[in-house]
Scaffold this motif. Structure first.
Motif, PDB file in Angstrom:
ATOM      1  N   LEU A  53      73.720  40.843  56.874  1.00 60.11           N
ATOM      2  CA  LEU A  53      72.703  41.614  57.590  1.00 60.11           C
ATOM      3  C   LEU A  53      72.759  41.447  59.100  1.00 60.11           C
ATOM      4  CD1 LEU A  53      69.698  40.828  55.248  1.00 60.11           C
ATOM      5  CD2 LEU A  53      71.108  42.879  55.275  1.00 60.11           C
ATOM      6  N   ILE A  54      73.093  40.250  59.554  1.00 61.25           N
ATOM      7  CA  ILE A  54      73.071  39.927  60.982  1.00 61.25           C
ATOM      8  C   ILE A  54      74.510  39.718  61.446  1.00 61.25           C
ATOM      9  CG2 ILE A  54      72.234  38.296  62.705  1.00 61.25           C
ATOM     10  CD1 ILE A  54      70.018  37.563  60.723  1.00 61.25           C
ATOM     11  N   PRO A  55      74.921  40.310  62.557  1.00 61.03           N
ATOM     12  CA  PRO A  55      76.293  40.106  63.046  1.00 61.03           C
ATOM     13  C   PRO A  55      76.447  38.714  63.679  1.00 61.03           C
ATOM     14  CG  PRO A  55      75.082  41.499  64.550  1.00 61.03           C
ATOM     15  CD  PRO A  55      74.187  41.261  63.379  1.00 61.03           C
ATOM     16  N   VAL A  56      76.582  37.703  62.815  1.00 65.00           N
ATOM     17  CA  VAL A  56      76.619  36.319  63.277  1.00 65.00           C
ATOM     18  C   VAL A  56      77.809  36.081  64.199  1.00 65.00           C
ATOM     19  CG1 VAL A  56      76.741  33.916  62.525  1.00 65.00           C
ATOM     20  CG2 VAL A  56      75.410  35.554  61.204  1.00 65.00           C
ATOM     21  N   ASN A  57      78.965  36.643  63.861  1.00 68.63           N
ATOM     22  CA  ASN A  57      80.150  36.444  64.707  1.00 68.63           C
ATOM     23  C   ASN A  57      79.943  37.032  66.098  1.00 68.63           C
ATOM     24  OD1 ASN A  57      81.607  35.077  62.784  1.00 68.63           O
ATOM     25  ND2 ASN A  57      82.508  36.942  61.941  1.00 68.63           N
ATOM     26  N   ASP A  58      79.312  38.194  66.172  1.00 69.61           N
ATOM     27  CA  ASP A  58      79.040  38.799  67.487  1.00 69.61           C
ATOM     28  C   ASP A  58      78.042  37.968  68.283  1.00 69.61           C
ATOM     29  OD1 ASP A  58      80.746  40.829  66.807  1.00 69.61           O
ATOM     30  OD2 ASP A  58      79.143  42.181  66.137  1.00 69.61           O
ATOM     31  N   ILE A  59      77.032  37.430  67.608  1.00 71.81           N
ATOM     32  CA  ILE A  59      76.047  36.596  68.294  1.00 71.81           C
ATOM     33  C   ILE A  59      76.718  35.357  68.864  1.00 71.81           C
ATOM     34  CG2 ILE A  59      74.022  35.136  67.935  1.00 71.81           C
ATOM     35  CD1 ILE A  59      73.062  37.260  65.907  1.00 71.81           C
ATOM     36  N   PHE A  60      77.584  34.723  68.074  1.00 69.45           N
ATOM     37  CA  PHE A  60      78.280  33.541  68.567  1.00 69.45           C
ATOM     38  C   PHE A  60      79.237  33.886  69.701  1.00 69.45           C
ATOM     39  CE2 PHE A  60      77.566  31.546  64.236  1.00 69.45           C
ATOM     40  CZ  PHE A  60      76.470  30.841  64.683  1.00 69.45           C
ATOM     41  N   PHE A  61      79.860  35.060  69.634  1.00 69.18           N
ATOM     42  CA  PHE A  61      80.760  35.484  70.706  1.00 69.18           C
ATOM     43  C   PHE A  61      79.988  35.680  72.007  1.00 69.18           C
ATOM     44  CE2 PHE A  61      82.900  38.930  73.052  1.00 69.18           C
ATOM     45  CZ  PHE A  61      84.077  38.260  73.350  1.00 69.18           C
ATOM     46  N   LEU A  63      77.052  34.333  72.788  1.00 65.09           N
ATOM     47  CA  LEU A  63      76.598  33.016  73.250  1.00 65.09           C
ATOM     48  C   LEU A  63      77.729  32.238  73.915  1.00 65.09           C
ATOM     49  CD1 LEU A  63      74.256  31.850  70.366  1.00 65.09           C
ATOM     50  CD2 LEU A  63      73.620  32.495  72.686  1.00 65.09           C
ATOM     51  N   SER A  64      78.932  32.319  73.353  1.00 67.18           N
ATOM     52  CA  SER A  64      80.056  31.608  73.974  1.00 67.18           C
ATOM     53  C   SER A  64      80.398  32.205  75.333  1.00 67.18           C
ATOM     54  CB  SER A  64      81.271  31.612  73.050  1.00 67.18           C
ATOM     55  OG  SER A  64      81.747  32.917  72.858  1.00 67.18           O
ATOM     56  N   LEU A  65      80.276  33.535  75.479  1.00 64.00           N
ATOM     57  CA  LEU A  65      80.495  34.148  76.792  1.00 64.00           C
ATOM     58  C   LEU A  65      79.451  33.681  77.799  1.00 64.00           C
ATOM     59  CD1 LEU A  65      81.438  37.855  75.999  1.00 64.00           C
ATOM     60  CD2 LEU A  65      82.908  36.070  76.915  1.00 64.00           C
ATOM     61  N   MET A  66      78.193  33.614  77.369  1.00 66.34           N
ATOM     62  CA  MET A  66      77.132  33.164  78.275  1.00 66.34           C
ATOM     63  C   MET A  66      77.351  31.714  78.693  1.00 66.34           C
ATOM     64  SD  MET A  66      73.831  34.965  76.467  1.00 66.34           S
ATOM     65  CE  MET A  66      72.706  33.883  77.303  1.00 66.34           C
ATOM     66  N   ILE A  67      77.691  30.855  77.746  1.00 67.83           N
ATOM     67  CA  ILE A  67      77.923  29.447  78.069  1.00 67.83           C
ATOM     68  C   ILE A  67      79.148  29.303  78.960  1.00 67.83           C
ATOM     69  CG2 ILE A  67      78.577  27.223  77.057  1.00 67.83           C
ATOM     70  CD1 ILE A  67      76.782  27.986  74.664  1.00 67.83           C
ATOM     71  N   GLY A  68      80.193  30.070  78.673  1.00 68.14           N
ATOM     72  CA  GLY A  68      81.394  30.031  79.507  1.00 68.14           C
ATOM     73  C   GLY A  68      81.121  30.481  80.931  1.00 68.14           C
ATOM     74  N   PHE A  69      80.319  31.531  81.078  1.00 69.62           N
ATOM     75  CA  PHE A  69      79.973  32.018  82.419  1.00 69.62           C
ATOM     76  C   PHE A  69      79.176  30.970  83.181  1.00 69.62           C
ATOM     77  CE2 PHE A  69      76.967  34.226  85.252  1.00 69.62           C
ATOM     78  CZ  PHE A  69      77.887  34.791  86.120  1.00 69.62           C
ATOM     79  N   ARG A  70      78.189  30.350  82.518  1.00 64.08           N
ATOM     80  CA  ARG A  70      77.396  29.312  83.192  1.00 64.08           C
ATOM     81  C   ARG A  70      78.248  28.097  83.549  1.00 64.08           C
ATOM     82  NH1 ARG A  70      71.481  29.740  82.452  1.00 64.08           N
ATOM     83  NH2 ARG A  70      71.139  31.752  81.485  1.00 64.08           N
ATOM     84  N   LEU A  71      79.179  27.740  82.679  1.00 64.09           N
ATOM     85  CA  LEU A  71      80.074  26.622  82.966  1.00 64.09           C
ATOM     86  C   LEU A  71      80.976  26.952  84.151  1.00 64.09           C
ATOM     87  CD1 LEU A  71      81.023  23.806  82.042  1.00 64.09           C
ATOM     88  CD2 LEU A  71      82.660  24.973  80.573  1.00 64.09           C
ATOM     89  N   PHE A  72      81.468  28.188  84.204  1.00 64.02           N
ATOM     90  CA  PHE A  72      82.289  28.618  85.330  1.00 64.02           C
ATOM     91  C   PHE A  72      81.495  28.585  86.633  1.00 64.02           C
ATOM     92  CE2 PHE A  72      83.624  32.124  88.116  1.00 64.02           C
ATOM     93  CZ  PHE A  72      84.901  31.688  88.430  1.00 64.02           C
ATOM     94  N   MET A  73      80.261  29.081  86.610  1.00 67.77           N
ATOM     95  CA  MET A  73      79.440  29.087  87.819  1.00 67.77           C
ATOM     96  C   MET A  73      79.106  27.658  88.260  1.00 67.77           C
ATOM     97  SD  MET A  73      79.347  32.133  88.769  1.00 67.77           S
ATOM     98  CE  MET A  73      78.188  32.002  90.090  1.00 67.77           C
ATOM     99  N   PHE A  74      78.862  26.759  87.317  1.00 65.13           N
ATOM    100  CA  PHE A  74      78.607  25.366  87.671  1.00 65.13           C
ATOM    101  C   PHE A  74      79.849  24.737  88.297  1.00 65.13           C
ATOM    102  CE2 PHE A  74      78.723  20.834  86.648  1.00 65.13           C
ATOM    103  CZ  PHE A  74      77.581  20.426  87.333  1.00 65.13           C
ATOM    104  N   THR A  75      81.018  25.067  87.768  1.00 70.51           N
ATOM    105  CA  THR A  75      82.266  24.539  88.337  1.00 70.51           C
ATOM    106  C   THR A  75      82.461  25.053  89.757  1.00 70.51           C
ATOM    107  OG1 THR A  75      83.222  24.502  86.122  1.00 70.51           O
ATOM    108  CG2 THR A  75      84.748  24.346  87.966  1.00 70.51           C
ATOM    109  N   VAL A  76      82.190  26.321  89.985  1.00 63.60           N
ATOM    110  CA  VAL A  76      82.291  26.885  91.344  1.00 63.60           C
ATOM    111  C   VAL A  76      81.317  26.178  92.271  1.00 63.60           C
ATOM    112  CG1 VAL A  76      81.860  28.959  92.722  1.00 63.60           C
ATOM    113  CG2 VAL A  76      83.186  29.110  90.620  1.00 63.60           C
ATOM    114  N   PHE A  77      80.083  25.948  91.807  1.00 63.64           N
ATOM    115  CA  PHE A  77      79.093  25.240  92.615  1.00 63.64           C
ATOM    116  C   PHE A  77      79.567  23.824  92.949  1.00 63.64           C
ATOM    117  CE2 PHE A  77      75.621  22.120  92.490  1.00 63.64           C
ATOM    118  CZ  PHE A  77      74.944  22.481  93.638  1.00 63.64           C
ATOM    119  N   ALA A  78      80.097  23.102  91.956  1.00 63.34           N
ATOM    120  CA  ALA A  78      80.538  21.724  92.182  1.00 63.34           C
ATOM    121  C   ALA A  78      81.704  21.676  93.164  1.00 63.34           C
ATOM    122  CB  ALA A  78      80.927  21.070  90.857  1.00 63.34           C
ATOM    123  N   VAL A  79      82.657  22.583  93.036  1.00 60.85           N
ATOM    124  CA  VAL A  79      83.807  22.611  93.946  1.00 60.85           C
ATOM    125  C   VAL A  79      83.338  22.959  95.356  1.00 60.85           C
ATOM    126  CG1 VAL A  79      85.928  23.869  94.498  1.00 60.85           C
ATOM    127  CG2 VAL A  79      85.513  23.088  92.164  1.00 60.85           C
TER     128      VAL A  79
END
Length: 91
Positions: A53-61, A63-79
């Motif tokens: 019923l719920i597109p679990v794979n799409d939800i995880f995809f 969420l992983s994009l959001m976490i990856g983007f935040r991790l990238f932005m944190f890395t840019v901030f730290a550098v």
């Protein structure tokens, strides 16, 4: 169990692992270990069944994009922070 997607199967495996770890904890007189383990197993079965019923794979995809983007932005901030501190030292 039905055929699961990769991320959905990974989530179910992690939930099952947590449930199995709770079984290894020595039991006390409180008696919540069995109830907690049963509830975690129920959640694993619920996630496994929700894939229809719920597109679990799409939800995880997403969420992983959001976490990856935040991790990238944190890395840019730290550098940038390190570069600014080095530039502050050099006159």
């Amino acid at each position: 169990m039905q055929d699961l997607g990769l991320l959905e199967g990974l989530l179910v495996s992690v939930i099952n692992f947590i449930g199995n770890m709770i079984d290894l904890i020595p039991s006390f007189d409180l008696g919540i270990g069995d109830k907690l383990s049963n509830s975690i197993q129920y959640m694993a079965n619920l996630v496994a069944g929700a894939g229809i019923l719920i597109p679990v794979n799409d939800i995880f995809f997403i969420l992983s994009l959001m976490i990856g983007f935040r991790l990238f932005m944190f890395t840019v901030f730290a550098v940038n922070w390190v570069i600014r501190r080095i530039a502050d030292i050099i006159p």
